[in-house]
Design an enzyme around this catalytic site. Structure first.
Site, PDB file in Angstrom:
ATOM      1  N   TYR A   6      26.662  -9.713-136.965  1.00 13.34           N
ATOM      2  CA  TYR A   6      27.429  -8.700-136.227  1.00 13.34           C
ATOM      3  C   TYR A   6      27.240  -8.825-134.719  1.00 13.34           C
ATOM      4  O   TYR A   6      27.104  -7.822-134.019  1.00 13.34           O
ATOM      5  CB  TYR A   6      27.034  -7.289-136.700  1.00 13.34           C
ATOM      6  CG  TYR A   6      27.736  -6.897-137.982  1.00 13.34           C
ATOM      7  CD1 TYR A   6      29.004  -6.352-137.932  1.00 13.34           C
ATOM      8  CD2 TYR A   6      27.144  -7.102-139.216  1.00 13.34           C
ATOM      9  CE1 TYR A   6      29.675  -6.021-139.098  1.00 13.34           C
ATOM     10  CE2 TYR A   6      27.813  -6.771-140.395  1.00 13.34           C
ATOM     11  CZ  TYR A   6      29.075  -6.227-140.317  1.00 13.34           C
ATOM     12  OH  TYR A   6      29.748  -5.896-141.475  1.00 13.34           O
ATOM     13  N   LYS A  24      18.281  -0.745-149.161  1.00 11.93           N
ATOM     14  CA  LYS A  24      17.716  -0.262-147.891  1.00 11.93           C
ATOM     15  C   LYS A  24      16.330   0.376-148.042  1.00 11.93           C
ATOM     16  O   LYS A  24      15.330  -0.323-148.098  1.00 11.93           O
ATOM     17  CB  LYS A  24      18.688   0.688-147.212  1.00 11.93           C
ATOM     18  CG  LYS A  24      19.968  -0.033-146.737  1.00 11.93           C
ATOM     19  CD  LYS A  24      20.714   0.765-145.728  1.00 11.93           C
ATOM     20  CE  LYS A  24      22.065   0.177-145.356  1.00 11.93           C
ATOM     21  NZ  LYS A  24      22.013  -0.827-144.316  1.00 11.93           N
ATOM     22  N   TYR A  49      32.636   1.881-146.369  1.00 11.91           N
ATOM     23  CA  TYR A  49      31.929   0.611-146.122  1.00 11.91           C
ATOM     24  C   TYR A  49      30.951   0.404-147.266  1.00 11.91           C
ATOM     25  O   TYR A  49      30.083   1.245-147.512  1.00 11.91           O
ATOM     26  CB  TYR A  49      31.184   0.615-144.787  1.00 11.91           C
ATOM     27  CG  TYR A  49      30.418  -0.683-144.609  1.00 11.91           C
ATOM     28  CD1 TYR A  49      31.069  -1.838-144.181  1.00 11.91           C
ATOM     29  CD2 TYR A  49      29.071  -0.777-144.935  1.00 11.91           C
ATOM     30  CE1 TYR A  49      30.393  -3.041-144.076  1.00 11.91           C
ATOM     31  CE2 TYR A  49      28.390  -1.980-144.835  1.00 11.91           C
ATOM     32  CZ  TYR A  49      29.054  -3.109-144.408  1.00 11.91           C
ATOM     33  OH  TYR A  49      28.386  -4.306-144.319  1.00 11.91           O
ATOM     34  N   ASP A  73      27.591   4.768-154.263  1.00  6.02           N
ATOM     35  CA  ASP A  73      26.909   3.791-153.409  1.00  6.02           C
ATOM     36  C   ASP A  73      25.899   4.564-152.558  1.00  6.02           C
ATOM     37  O   ASP A  73      26.233   5.104-151.508  1.00  6.02           O
ATOM     38  CB  ASP A  73      27.940   3.062-152.535  1.00  6.02           C
ATOM     39  CG  ASP A  73      27.284   2.086-151.564  1.00  6.02           C
ATOM     40  OD1 ASP A  73      26.046   2.093-151.455  1.00  6.02           O
ATOM     41  OD2 ASP A  73      28.024   1.333-150.901  1.00  6.02           O
TER      42      ASP A  73
HETATM   43  N1  PMP Z   1      26.680   0.205-148.911  1.00  2.63           N
HETATM   44  C1  PMP Z   1      26.447   1.025-147.895  1.00  2.63           C
HETATM   45  C2  PMP Z   1      26.801   2.474-148.032  1.00  2.63           C
HETATM   46  C3  PMP Z   1      25.861   0.544-146.715  1.00  2.63           C
HETATM   47  O1  PMP Z   1      25.650   1.392-145.686  1.00  2.63           O
HETATM   48  C4  PMP Z   1      25.516  -0.820-146.635  1.00  2.63           C
HETATM   49  C5  PMP Z   1      24.861  -1.433-145.406  1.00  2.63           C
HETATM   50  N2  PMP Z   1      24.973  -0.762-144.233  1.00  2.63           N
HETATM   51  C6  PMP Z   1      25.785  -1.649-147.727  1.00  2.63           C
HETATM   52  C7  PMP Z   1      26.347  -1.098-148.861  1.00  2.63           C
HETATM   53  C8  PMP Z   1      25.461  -3.110-147.698  1.00  2.63           C
HETATM   54  O2  PMP Z   1      24.103  -3.327-147.745  1.00  2.63           O
HETATM   55  P1  PMP Z   1      23.478  -4.693-147.226  1.00  2.63           P
HETATM   56  O3  PMP Z   1      23.658  -4.720-145.750  1.00  2.63           O
HETATM   57  O4  PMP Z   1      22.052  -4.640-147.646  1.00  2.63           O
HETATM   58  O5  PMP Z   1      24.221  -5.800-147.913  1.00  2.63           O
END
Ligand code: PMP
Length: 427
Positions: A15, A267, A142, A238
């Site tokens: 990014y 995370k 996202y 998610d």
């Molecule tokens: N889902 C959500 C809600 C996220 O905020 C993120 C990452 N910011 C992801 C999936 C993707 O996770 P990763 O960056 O570990 O691939």
């Protein structure tokens, strides 16, 4: 040569437009909610290192457990083999997830947790002899950067180069305050028109992070999940960002009266120490894959599935929730956020829109145009960095999502700098 200079010659960062922002700050040490660069400068990690860190950097308990596990068993193939840290973690996760969750599938990051969820949902229907190829998702969602996760995310600057390659998704409005009925009506309409095509409904529960910490009305989201469940549509929460205490409860869905069928976690799961992903599901979904027919197997798995060191870190993180009474810290941060937004400089400022839930606080600055490339982003990023705060604004949205161990004083310092930025920027 400094680490930062050597980096600039060899590394391509995520990014990051390398031509404009070639130089990365080299961090040599982390402690609690703070990071230290190679020149000794201290930073408050206000965004918790891409929302991963929850108990603080280099936490001694997590470090010790990683060390012990690395000395015992660092990795083993997870097809046909298992190990104690994975079993222990699965048992513990199933105890804290809603009772509907019965099986744990491991992977290694948030995007893969989402890919697994989507593939589970598509193959669930395939194994039942139905071709269901549609997914319902929220506008501006996202869910990650792999192709499936990008497909179910909103189309944006992030996906522009790939838009033609992504599978189609039915987008509906999210149940943000004021849009509850409209969002429900859209969902109902799509279900009545396409019910035999829809495999799943995927959503970031209560807070859409990357969209700018957009918050949902809990009752309205609940109603939408219920409607999908009534029609047999697989509901996928998610919780990659919202999981592990971020919204004030262990999972955002703990604030709902209905439980989705699938959860995606990553995370904070390892306290922010190791790359890891989990997708959990109901017994009904799991059973759709049980058969004498090998074609019904879930053909998905990554080399590092259930990596024992990552599992050990995740178990250690769960220990800390108990040993350090983490929810007390979460409550304290939520209280500080609440008091901060009551200040007149924030509350009675027509240029600001404030959203907060649990440890998440977002302040949207009215800048005419809302976009990831909004110039407030760069200005704010450098303003805070100079003042020893690491925060990557989401366009014109500045936000706080600190490790739960952040001190009251550090948090007050960050609030003070936010006020200063707003004052200077909007003058
Ligand atoms: N889902 C959500 C809600 C996220 O905020 C993120 C990452 N910011 C992801 C999936 C993707 O996770 P990763 O960056 O570990 O691939």
């Amino acid at each position: 040569m400094s680490i930062s200079q050597k980096d600039a010659e060899n590394i391509w960062h995520p990014y990051t437009q390398m031509q404009l922002y070639g130089k990365a700050v080299a961090i040599v040490k982390g402690e609690g909610a703070c990071l230290f660069d190679e020149d000794g400068k201290k930073y408050i990690d206000a965004g918790a290192s891409w929302w991963t860190n929850i108990h603080g950097h280099a936490h001694p308990h997590i470090a010790q457990k990683i060390f012990e596990q690395a000395n015992k068993l660092e990795h083993v193939i997870f097809a046909g083999f298992t190990h104690e840290p994975a079993v222990q973690l699965a048992e513990r996760l199933l105890r804290i997830l809603p009772p509907s969750q019965k099986r744990i599938f491991y992977s290694d990051n948030g995007s893969t947790a989402v890919e697994v969820a989507l593939k589970m949902a598509f193959q669930y229907w395939h194994n039942k002899g139905e071709l269901r190829t549609q997914v319902i998702a929220f506008k501006n969602a996202y869910h990650g950067d792999t192709f499936g996760a990008m497909s179910v995310s909103g189309r944006s600057a992030f996906t522009a180069a790939f838009d033609k390659l992504l599978f189609d998704v039915i987008y509906i409005d999210a149940p943000v305050p004021g849009m509850e009925d409209e969002a429900f009506a859209q969902l109902k309409n799509h279900i009545s028109r396409h019910i035999t095509d829809i495999s799943s409904f995927i959503f970031e529960p209560l807070v859409q992070g990357t969209a700018g910490m957009i918050t949902h009305d809990a009752g309205a989201l609940e109603k939408m999940i219920k409607l999908c469940k009534e029609h047999g549509i697989i509901t996928i929460a998610d919780e990659v960002m919202t999981g592990f205490g971020r919204t004030g409860k262990m999972f955002a869905c703990d604030q709902l009266e209905v439980s989705p069928d699938v959860f995606c976690l990553s995370k904070g799961i390892t306290g922010g120490a190791m790359a890891f992903g989990v997708t959990s599901c109901t017994q009904k979904i799991y059973e759709a894959f049980l058969s004498d027919d090998r074609m019904k197997t879930f053909f998905h798995g990554h080399s590092y599935t259930a990596n024992p060191i990552a599992c050990a870190a995740a178990n250690a993180s769960l220990d800390i929730f108990e040993s350090e009474n983490t929810f007390k810290k979460i409550g304290r941060i939520a209280g500080q956020h609440e008091a901060f937004v009551q200040q007149p400089a924030i509350k009675v400022n027509d240029n600001l829109t404030v959203r907060h839930l649990g440890t998440i606080l977002a302040i949207e600055i009215d800048a005419g145009e809302t976009s990831y490339f909004n110039n407030i982003r760069d200005k704010a990023y450098h303003f805070f960095l100079e003042r020893g705060i690491i925060m990557r604004p989401l366009g014109n949205v500045i936000y706080l999502m600190p490790p739960y161990c952040i001190s009251e004083a550090d948090l007050e310092y960050v609030y003070g700098m936010i006020l200063k930025f707003i004052e200077e920027d909007l003058r």
